[in-house]
Motif scaffolding. Structure first.
Motif, PDB file in Angstrom:
ATOM      1  N   ASP A   1       0.857  -1.177   0.000  1.00 45.51           N
ATOM      2  CA  ASP A   1       0.000   0.000   0.000  1.00 45.51           C
ATOM      3  C   ASP A   1       0.898   1.234   0.000  1.00 45.51           C
ATOM      4  N   PRO A   2       0.514   2.332  -0.682  1.00 46.89           N
ATOM      5  CA  PRO A   2       1.348   3.539  -0.706  1.00 46.89           C
ATOM      6  C   PRO A   2       1.559   4.147   0.680  1.00 46.89           C
ATOM      7  N   ARG A   3       0.626   3.884   1.585  1.00 51.56           N
ATOM      8  CA  ARG A   3       0.755   4.295   2.986  1.00 51.56           C
ATOM      9  C   ARG A   3       0.065   3.251   3.851  1.00 51.56           C
ATOM     10  N   CYS A   4       0.280   3.313   5.146  1.00 48.76           N
ATOM     11  CA  CYS A   4      -0.291   2.304   6.046  1.00 48.76           C
ATOM     12  C   CYS A   4      -1.814   2.360   6.008  1.00 48.76           C
ATOM     13  N   MET A   5      -2.436   1.214   5.711  1.00 47.09           N
ATOM     14  CA  MET A   5      -3.887   1.126   5.613  1.00 47.09           C
ATOM     15  C   MET A   5      -4.497   0.340   6.770  1.00 47.09           C
ATOM     16  N   ALA A   6      -3.694   0.065   7.797  1.00 43.51           N
ATOM     17  CA  ALA A   6      -4.198  -0.676   8.959  1.00 43.51           C
ATOM     18  C   ALA A   6      -5.070   0.221   9.826  1.00 43.51           C
ATOM     19  N   SER A   7      -5.769  -0.395  10.760  1.00 44.18           N
ATOM     20  CA  SER A   7      -6.653   0.362  11.648  1.00 44.18           C
ATOM     21  C   SER A   7      -5.838   1.213  12.622  1.00 44.18           C
ATOM     22  N   THR A   8      -6.476   2.198  13.175  1.00 42.50           N
ATOM     23  CA  THR A   8      -5.821   3.059  14.162  1.00 42.50           C
ATOM     24  C   THR A   8      -5.364   2.248  15.368  1.00 42.50           C
ATOM     25  N   GLU A   9      -6.201   1.290  15.781  1.00 43.52           N
ATOM     26  CA  GLU A   9      -5.841   0.458  16.933  1.00 43.52           C
ATOM     27  C   GLU A   9      -4.561  -0.324  16.645  1.00 43.52           C
ATOM     28  N   TRP A  10      -4.467  -0.895  15.440  1.00 38.78           N
ATOM     29  CA  TRP A  10      -3.266  -1.667  15.076  1.00 38.78           C
ATOM     30  C   TRP A  10      -2.044  -0.765  15.073  1.00 38.78           C
ATOM     31  N   MET A  11      -2.166   0.427  14.479  1.00 38.17           N
ATOM     32  CA  MET A  11      -1.025   1.339  14.406  1.00 38.17           C
ATOM     33  C   MET A  11      -0.572   1.773  15.793  1.00 38.17           C
ATOM     34  N   ASN A  12      -1.527   1.975  16.701  1.00 36.95           N
ATOM     35  CA  ASN A  12      -1.151   2.330  18.073  1.00 36.95           C
ATOM     36  C   ASN A  12      -0.445   1.173  18.764  1.00 36.95           C
ATOM     37  N   GLU A  13      -0.964  -0.024  18.558  1.00 38.02           N
ATOM     38  CA  GLU A  13      -0.362  -1.209  19.185  1.00 38.02           C
ATOM     39  C   GLU A  13       1.047  -1.459  18.667  1.00 38.02           C
ATOM     40  N   MET A  14       1.283  -1.205  17.383  1.00 37.64           N
ATOM     41  CA  MET A  14       2.583  -1.470  16.768  1.00 37.64           C
ATOM     42  C   MET A  14       3.517  -0.252  16.816  1.00 37.64           C
ATOM     43  N   ASN A  15       3.075   0.807  17.459  1.00 35.49           N
ATOM     44  CA  ASN A  15       3.907   2.026  17.606  1.00 35.49           C
ATOM     45  C   ASN A  15       4.383   2.555  16.256  1.00 35.49           C
ATOM     46  N   VAL A  16       3.470   2.637  15.315  1.00 37.49           N
ATOM     47  CA  VAL A  16       3.811   3.102  13.974  1.00 37.49           C
ATOM     48  C   VAL A  16       4.289   4.548  13.998  1.00 37.49           C
ATOM     49  N   ASP A  17       3.737   5.353  14.910  1.00 35.65           N
ATOM     50  CA  ASP A  17       4.129   6.764  14.960  1.00 35.65           C
ATOM     51  C   ASP A  17       5.577   6.962  15.400  1.00 35.65           C
ATOM     52  N   GLU A  18       6.201   5.922  15.956  1.00 36.00           N
ATOM     53  CA  GLU A  18       7.602   6.021  16.370  1.00 36.00           C
ATOM     54  C   GLU A  18       8.573   5.718  15.226  1.00 36.00           C
ATOM     55  N   LEU A  19       8.049   5.252  14.077  1.00 34.82           N
ATOM     56  CA  LEU A  19       8.909   5.035  12.915  1.00 34.82           C
ATOM     57  C   LEU A  19       9.397   6.372  12.371  1.00 34.82           C
ATOM     58  N   ASP A  20      10.518   6.363  11.706  1.00 39.76           N
ATOM     59  CA  ASP A  20      11.085   7.609  11.169  1.00 39.76           C
ATOM     60  C   ASP A  20      10.100   8.300  10.240  1.00 39.76           C
ATOM     61  N   GLN A  21       9.424   7.510   9.390  1.00 40.06           N
ATOM     62  CA  GLN A  21       8.487   8.089   8.431  1.00 40.06           C
ATOM     63  C   GLN A  21       7.032   7.837   8.823  1.00 40.06           C
ATOM     64  N   GLY A  22       6.819   7.280  10.002  1.00 35.04           N
ATOM     65  CA  GLY A  22       5.478   7.059  10.498  1.00 35.04           C
ATOM     66  C   GLY A  22       4.617   6.227   9.577  1.00 35.04           C
ATOM     67  N   ALA A  23       3.316   6.558   9.531  1.00 34.01           N
ATOM     68  CA  ALA A  23       2.375   5.802   8.701  1.00 34.01           C
ATOM     69  C   ALA A  23       2.373   6.295   7.260  1.00 34.01           C
ATOM     70  N   ASN A  24       2.971   7.454   7.005  1.00 34.76           N
ATOM     71  CA  ASN A  24       2.939   8.040   5.666  1.00 34.76           C
ATOM     72  C   ASN A  24       4.105   7.525   4.817  1.00 34.76           C
ATOM     73  N   GLN A  25       4.195   6.224   4.679  1.00 32.73           N
ATOM     74  CA  GLN A  25       5.205   5.559   3.856  1.00 32.73           C
ATOM     75  C   GLN A  25       4.605   4.243   3.375  1.00 32.73           C
ATOM     76  N   PRO A  26       5.145   3.645   2.336  1.00 34.36           N
ATOM     77  CA  PRO A  26       4.602   2.354   1.873  1.00 34.36           C
ATOM     78  C   PRO A  26       4.720   1.275   2.958  1.00 34.36           C
ATOM     79  N   PHE A  27       3.683   0.441   3.030  1.00 32.14           N
ATOM     80  CA  PHE A  27       3.679  -0.725   3.904  1.00 32.14           C
ATOM     81  C   PHE A  27       3.472  -1.963   3.024  1.00 32.14           C
TER      82      PHE A  27
END
Length: 634
Positions: free
Chosen positions: A530-556
């Motif tokens: 996917d061009p950006r993360c398409m997972a649910s908000t709950e999943w992204m919070n659980e996986m600490n996606v916001d702590e990635l350098d490019q966060g959710a706004n990168q291909p997954f």
């Protein structure tokens, strides 16, 4: 003139030549087209067609013999035609599966119903069509790079997608057949419901990809019994067993015997010899470290490796002892996992003799109530009250094996295809002892895999019709389960149409590439992005996606791991693998049809979904290899 020499040979000589094992079915067909004379000789020789049939499909000889069809008048040319036709239809069915089902994570039995006409006699198929089809699939799995005599491409099993769906077909095919075989088994007189037949049924159900033959298992047990007799002959040449006619041995082999056939001394001589052969010479042993490995519950693998759990070792021991006229009973309590009873109290003239217990998990040690060790810290002897229990039946033993298999299927040590194994075991448990709780567990698996629930709902409806046979509490559970499954059935959405994924500059990788995780180091293959993360908000919070350098706004990327798991991973955590290798994942064929040695090539359905990826993948790999070569040169 020399070319016509064979025509002047007698027809019997020509047939003899054509029976040569080096000549295939295709060779014989081509030969028959040379002239009218040869065509007549070939087509009128029933003997030649019979030889050709079993030469082409040797495993079917056992089937014709066990089904007692070997000596029936059979038109073997027609038998060849029916077999070839059945196999051709099977392959056509196989080739169409990916286009129909590629969006589905797994398939329920109801989605194979149109296959029934190919192998079910009730649907008008040949009586042995099931064996034709299972033989074809077994051969394809074992020998993926052969070609068939009817010019259908059988090397399709080098095609990973065909192999993926072929394994699903053979699972449905064999388990549908085994459901009928199970009903026949439980309808037999109790004396004919032997433990080895029940154990063979378990091994066949849980290993549909293997050709597990009762004849082969029985032959191994026969062989061990013969080895025991030979050992006994050396130690006790005057033993009464050597005067028993073969007909009696055959009866013991196929029937549970009520009494020992020998006095106490001769019984002990046989059991001592059996323990020596089984546990010393052949080195059978109990493996406590692998207690919950699925293979330890399958009698074919126990006989092959010599390692098993107490239940399967007890079945092996009892089956051999019975062939030698020794009456054994499995204990009908928790001791089924530790001991089997050698009940010699019923021997002629020895009513007061003490029973012996054999600890099959520990090299066949004999114990009595007086010498029995305290098991698991128990203060009392665990076999003290054996005689108040009935001996376990074959169905009860099979049920206990199924319970053990369920525990084994849930273990984390075997992740690859774990859900499918658990589903298979639960469906097996549902077959032998329907239960609302088992159906509920199956329903959860079906829902998680977006599978059709129709078959489970039907099972529950059948159980509702017999509520008088079920306790009131269990009836309530059934009704609640039924209502839950009905709601889930209504909530299942129709499949979405495939949406094409057009590449964007931010997507660096493509489907089919072998990757390495930057942090965890595991190997994986990309199956989607996917061009950006398409997972649910709950999943992204659980996986600490916001702590990635490019966060959710990168291909997954959707990836399959070598351990059988699948993940959704950020692009920044993936890098091209320097050592390309195949990925051992059960679902690899759902997405790809071939491994090129550097990457996986998508099948037709996956290629349509990502139409630009294959070209991009090839270009990326060329650039990557050039850069590596330049780096190595410098």
């Amino acid at each position: 003139m020399a070319n016509d020499t064979i025509i002047v040979l007698p027809g019997e000589i020509i047939v003899y030549i054509l029976e040569d094992k080096r000549l295939s079915l295709a060779d014989i067909l081509h030969f028959s087209l040379a002239c009218k004379s040869l065509y007549k000789i070939v087509n009128e020789s029933n003997k030649l067609w019979k030889t050709t049939f079993f030469k082409r499909w040797p495993l079917l000889k056992e089937i014709y013999e066990t089904k007692k069809l070997e000596h029936r008048i059979i038109n073997w040319k027609e038998e060849v035609k029916v077999s070839v036709t059945s196999r051709t239809k099977l392959l056509c069915y196989l080739f169409s599966m990916s286009s129909k089902h590629h969006r589905k994570q797994d398939l329920t039995n109801s989605e194979f119903k149109d296959l029934d006409a190919l192998f079910c006699p009730k649907e008008g198929s040949h009586p042995l069509a099931y064996y034709f089809l299972s033989d074809e699939l077994d051969s394809l799995i074992k020998h993926p790079a052969t070609t068939s005599d009817n010019d259908i491409i059988i090397n399709s099993f080098s095609n990973l997608t065909h192999r993926y769906y072929g394994l699903k077909i053979i699972r449905y095919l064999k388990q549908t057949h085994l459901k009928d075989e199970w009903q026949k088994f439980i309808s037999l007189p109790l004396k004919q419901q032997t433990l080895e037949r029940g154990a063979t049924f378990v091994a066949q159900w849980c290993q549909p990809e293997k050709n597990v033959s009762y004849h082969a298992i029985s032959s191994i047990l026969d062989n061990i019994a013969e080895q025991t007799k030979e050992f006994l002959r050396k130690q006790h040449p005057g033993h009464s067993i050597f005067s028993v006619p073969n007909e009696r041995f055959n009866f013991w082999k196929n029937n549970i015997i009520d009494d020992n056939q020998w006095n106490v001394t001769e019984t002990r001589q046989i059991t001592d010899a059996l323990c020596e052969v089984l546990f010393v010479k052949l080195k059978f042993y109990g493996n406590s470290k692998m207690y919950y490995w699925l293979e330890k519950s399958f009698i074919d693998q126990v006989l092959e490796t010599g390692s098993g759990i107490p239940t399967t070792l007890a079945i092996v021991f009892e089956s051999i002892a019975r062939r030698l006229g020794v009456h054994c009973e499995p204990c009908n309590n928790y001791l089924i996992l530790s001991f089997i009873l050698l009940d010699i109290t019923t021997g002629p003239g020895f009513e007061d003799t003490e029973s012996f217990y054999i600890d099959v998990f520990n090299h066949g040690h004999f114990v009595t109530k007086e010498s029995c060790p305290r098991v698991g810290g128990l203060s009392r002897c665990p076999i003290e009250k054996y005689n108040v229990h009935e001996a376990a039946t074959a169905i009860e033993v099979v049920t206990r094996i199924a319970n053990n298999l369920e525990v084994a299927a849930r273990q984390h040590i075997q992740i690859n295809d774990r859900t499918a194994r658990l589903r298979s075991v639960l469906e097996f448990r549902c077959l032998i002892q329907p239960d609302a709780n088992i159906i509920l567990q199956l329903g959860r698996i079906y829902i998680s895999q977006f599978m059709d629930l129709t078959e489970l709902v039907k099972t529950l409806e059948n159980m509702q019709q017999n509520l008088e046979l079920i306790s009131k509490g269990q009836a309530n559970v059934i009704l609640q389960t039924f209502q839950t499954l009905q709601r889930c059935q209504k909530n299942l959405q129709p499949e979405e149409e495939v949406k094409l994924k057009r590449r964007v500059p931010s997507v660096k990788y493509a489907i089919g590439l072998i990757m390495t995780h930057r942090i965890h180091g595991y190997f994986c293959v990309i199956t989607g992005w996917d061009p950006r993360c398409m997972a649910s908000t709950e999943w992204m919070n659980e996986m600490n996606v916001d702590e990635l350098d490019q966060g959710a706004n990168q291909p997954f990327y959707n990836i399959l791991l070598d351990d059988g798991s699948c993940h959704y991973v950020a692009q920044e955590n993936l890098v091209l693998s320097p050592n390309s290798q195949g990925i051992n994942h059960h679902a690899i064929g759902r997405y790809f049809y071939k491994f090129s040695g550097a990457h996986y090539i998508p099948n037709e359905e996956k290629a349509k979904e990502y139409p630009e990826d294959e070209r991009f993948c090839n270009e990326l790999l060329v650039t990557y290899m050039q850069n590596r070569m330049a780096y190595n040169t410098t």
